[in-house]
Write a protein that holds these residues in place. Sequence first.
Motif, PDB file in Angstrom:
ATOM      1  N   VAL A 396       0.848  -1.186   0.000  1.00 34.00           N
ATOM      2  CA  VAL A 396       0.000   0.000   0.000  1.00 34.00           C
ATOM      3  C   VAL A 396       0.885   1.238   0.000  1.00 34.00           C
ATOM      4  O   VAL A 396       1.804   1.356   0.816  1.00 34.00           O
ATOM      5  CB  VAL A 396      -0.920   0.002   1.244  1.00 34.00           C
ATOM      6  CG1 VAL A 396      -1.742   1.296   1.296  1.00 34.00           C
ATOM      7  CG2 VAL A 396      -1.839  -1.212   1.238  1.00 34.00           C
ATOM      8  N   GLU A 397       0.621   2.132  -0.932  1.00 31.01           N
ATOM      9  CA  GLU A 397       1.326   3.420  -1.004  1.00 31.01           C
ATOM     10  C   GLU A 397       0.294   4.537  -1.004  1.00 31.01           C
ATOM     11  O   GLU A 397      -0.665   4.515  -1.782  1.00 31.01           O
ATOM     12  CB  GLU A 397       2.170   3.514  -2.286  1.00 31.01           C
ATOM     13  CG  GLU A 397       3.403   2.634  -2.310  1.00 31.01           C
ATOM     14  CD  GLU A 397       4.603   3.264  -1.625  1.00 31.01           C
ATOM     15  OE1 GLU A 397       4.455   4.397  -1.097  1.00 31.01           O
ATOM     16  OE2 GLU A 397       5.672   2.629  -1.593  1.00 31.01           O
ATOM     17  N   ASN A 398       0.489   5.504  -0.117  1.00 30.43           N
ATOM     18  CA  ASN A 398      -0.415   6.656  -0.041  1.00 30.43           C
ATOM     19  C   ASN A 398      -1.875   6.225   0.076  1.00 30.43           C
ATOM     20  O   ASN A 398      -2.775   6.824  -0.531  1.00 30.43           O
ATOM     21  CB  ASN A 398      -0.225   7.566  -1.258  1.00 30.43           C
ATOM     22  CG  ASN A 398       1.183   8.120  -1.353  1.00 30.43           C
ATOM     23  OD1 ASN A 398       1.773   8.517  -0.336  1.00 30.43           O
ATOM     24  ND2 ASN A 398       1.738   8.135  -2.551  1.00 30.43           N
ATOM     25  N   GLY A 399      -2.099   5.165   0.846  1.00 28.92           N
ATOM     26  CA  GLY A 399      -3.463   4.729   1.107  1.00 28.92           C
ATOM     27  C   GLY A 399      -4.118   3.955  -0.009  1.00 28.92           C
ATOM     28  O   GLY A 399      -5.337   3.743   0.025  1.00 28.92           O
ATOM     29  N   GLU A 400      -3.331   3.496  -1.003  1.00 29.98           N
ATOM     30  CA  GLU A 400      -3.907   2.725  -2.101  1.00 29.98           C
ATOM     31  C   GLU A 400      -3.053   1.487  -2.379  1.00 29.98           C
ATOM     32  O   GLU A 400      -1.819   1.536  -2.296  1.00 29.98           O
ATOM     33  CB  GLU A 400      -3.996   3.568  -3.377  1.00 29.98           C
ATOM     34  CG  GLU A 400      -4.966   4.738  -3.266  1.00 29.98           C
ATOM     35  CD  GLU A 400      -5.100   5.479  -4.587  1.00 29.98           C
ATOM     36  OE1 GLU A 400      -4.390   5.103  -5.570  1.00 29.98           O
ATOM     37  OE2 GLU A 400      -5.899   6.428  -4.657  1.00 29.98           O
ATOM     38  N   ILE A 401      -3.713   0.377  -2.717  1.00 32.36           N
ATOM     39  CA  ILE A 401      -3.010  -0.849  -3.071  1.00 32.36           C
ATOM     40  C   ILE A 401      -2.292  -0.637  -4.398  1.00 32.36           C
ATOM     41  O   ILE A 401      -2.889  -0.183  -5.379  1.00 32.36           O
ATOM     42  CB  ILE A 401      -3.989  -2.025  -3.165  1.00 32.36           C
ATOM     43  CG1 ILE A 401      -4.550  -2.356  -1.776  1.00 32.36           C
ATOM     44  CG2 ILE A 401      -3.322  -3.251  -3.767  1.00 32.36           C
ATOM     45  CD1 ILE A 401      -5.614  -3.427  -1.776  1.00 32.36           C
ATOM     46  N   THR A 402      -0.973  -0.971  -4.436  1.00 31.06           N
ATOM     47  CA  THR A 402      -0.184  -0.715  -5.639  1.00 31.06           C
ATOM     48  C   THR A 402       0.301  -1.987  -6.335  1.00 31.06           C
ATOM     49  O   THR A 402       0.332  -2.049  -7.547  1.00 31.06           O
ATOM     50  CB  THR A 402       1.030   0.167  -5.298  1.00 31.06           C
ATOM     51  OG1 THR A 402       1.798  -0.467  -4.266  1.00 31.06           O
ATOM     52  CG2 THR A 402       0.576   1.540  -4.818  1.00 31.06           C
ATOM     53  N   TYR A 403       0.684  -3.013  -5.584  1.00 30.99           N
ATOM     54  CA  TYR A 403       1.129  -4.255  -6.215  1.00 30.99           C
ATOM     55  C   TYR A 403       1.064  -5.404  -5.211  1.00 30.99           C
ATOM     56  O   TYR A 403       0.997  -5.193  -3.996  1.00 30.99           O
ATOM     57  CB  TYR A 403       2.551  -4.125  -6.788  1.00 30.99           C
ATOM     58  CG  TYR A 403       3.635  -3.777  -5.792  1.00 30.99           C
ATOM     59  CD1 TYR A 403       4.274  -4.771  -5.036  1.00 30.99           C
ATOM     60  CD2 TYR A 403       4.056  -2.457  -5.620  1.00 30.99           C
ATOM     61  CE1 TYR A 403       5.278  -4.461  -4.140  1.00 30.99           C
ATOM     62  CE2 TYR A 403       5.062  -2.135  -4.726  1.00 30.99           C
ATOM     63  CZ  TYR A 403       5.664  -3.139  -3.991  1.00 30.99           C
ATOM     64  OH  TYR A 403       6.664  -2.822  -3.103  1.00 30.99           O
ATOM     65  N   ALA A 404       1.064  -6.617  -5.773  1.00 29.79           N
ATOM     66  CA  ALA A 404       1.021  -7.810  -4.932  1.00 29.79           C
ATOM     67  C   ALA A 404       2.392  -8.084  -4.341  1.00 29.79           C
ATOM     68  O   ALA A 404       3.432  -7.773  -4.951  1.00 29.79           O
ATOM     69  CB  ALA A 404       0.552  -9.015  -5.739  1.00 29.79           C
ATOM     70  N   VAL A 405       2.397  -8.691  -3.155  1.00 29.29           N
ATOM     71  CA  VAL A 405       3.628  -8.941  -2.398  1.00 29.29           C
ATOM     72  C   VAL A 405       3.706 -10.419  -2.035  1.00 29.29           C
ATOM     73  O   VAL A 405       2.703 -11.054  -1.708  1.00 29.29           O
ATOM     74  CB  VAL A 405       3.629  -8.089  -1.112  1.00 29.29           C
ATOM     75  CG1 VAL A 405       4.655  -8.597  -0.111  1.00 29.29           C
ATOM     76  CG2 VAL A 405       3.873  -6.631  -1.436  1.00 29.29           C
ATOM     77  N   ASN A 406       4.911 -10.974  -2.115  1.00 33.22           N
ATOM     78  CA  ASN A 406       5.157 -12.328  -1.620  1.00 33.22           C
ATOM     79  C   ASN A 406       6.536 -12.390  -0.977  1.00 33.22           C
ATOM     80  O   ASN A 406       7.292 -11.424  -0.986  1.00 33.22           O
ATOM     81  CB  ASN A 406       5.017 -13.370  -2.736  1.00 33.22           C
ATOM     82  CG  ASN A 406       5.991 -13.157  -3.880  1.00 33.22           C
ATOM     83  OD1 ASN A 406       6.934 -12.356  -3.781  1.00 33.22           O
ATOM     84  ND2 ASN A 406       5.784 -13.849  -4.988  1.00 33.22           N
TER      85      ASN A 406
END
Length: 448
Positions: A396-406
């Motif tokens: 999450v960047e600046n309150g928005e989902i940006t990319y998937a994480v693993n």
Amino acid sequence: MTQPLPDLTQQLLDAARKAGADTADAIAVDGTSVSINVRAGALEQAERSEGIDIGLRVFVGQRQACVSSSDTKSGTLVQMAERAVAMAKEAPDDPHAGLADPSQLTNDTDSSALDLFDPSDEPDPAALQYDATRAEAAALRNPEISQVQSASAGYGHRRIHLAATNGFSAGYNRTDRGLSCVAISGTGTGMERDYDYDSRVYQSDLRDADEIGTVAAARAAERVGAKKPKTGAFPVLFDERVASTLIGSLLQATNGTMIARGSSWLRDGIGEQLLPSGLSLVEDPHRVRVSGSRLFDAEGLATTRRTIVDNGMLTGWTLDLATARKLDMQSTANASRGTSAPPQPSLTNVALTQGIQSRDDLIAQMGTGLLVTSMIGSTINPNTGDYSRGAAGFWVENGEITYAVNECTVAGNLRDMLMTIIPANDARLHLSRVVPSLLVEGLTLAGD
């Protein structure tokens, strides 16, 4: 013909007395389960099991022993009792072992009001296969899905009866119905997977197979292109699907077995503030149509609603008779047991106070951090509460989902983590553990 379970447990008690036991208790479990797995539109695996398991615990003075069997012939019952008594005579004295006093036993043993048994017919295997096939087909309709790892449907029915020489004798029926789908997006080293499932007491309450497959696929598709997150200290939002594991770590630390051993980071925690003010954690064993519900525990004591954490403050432990005696306290009627071991403290249904914000509100509030949707492995130091788990989810960047994480690790200390939690309002009310998404401040992330 199978013997009625009350008769079977009484025969075990009679055999135990005849073999020389001072007191005894017995449990009988008669179960049926059916499981169907499909793959590529065809049946991959079908399993069905039926059988009775019995267990006997005997006391010779303050010495106890347990034996179990799946053979219910009269000769076997006699041999079980004789073997158990012989074992008990060789066991060390346990000053805290023993049955409940008759005055402690409940008279309210009619579990029908809890509605734990679906009286409808057992589903035909073809019907289970149809549901699993529909879930798989729904997932494959998503163009981002390369394959479905598994689609499964199952049914279970258990009849349980408990009896003891102190006069307790009662039982109940339980059913469960489940459906799950695991979808995979991408190919080769870029594969990512996610899932959806539902489990209910009543088949009529089960979510639709199309919905489960569709949600599993959407979740897997969102994970395309997952990568490691940044390393550092960030807020972490535990999605509702995994938030109950965090609360579960707290509950495990309040278990009487760990407290009696002195191996819990909460061993001196009664009266301390563990959660933010305004949050409570309540056990309610009498919720209707919830799989964890029960009127009485495995020692015949009446279960009751109790507040484990009240307005942030820890009020007590989860105890059976033995751990209560060790701690010079009263049992909380949380004894649970199988056929092969003595009772142990175990929780039924718990619920954490929900918040007023949605999960999306908390995502916006956290600014930059990690939304965790799945976890693997677990390293939790029971003495200190130090916490470390593998995680996957979304950055999450600046309150928005940006990319998937693993491939990242989330670490902190449970005492510090629990004091900062902010709950959302998205808990599923039919679950045995009703815990919403939880925002936790200042955890350490290990990624790139």
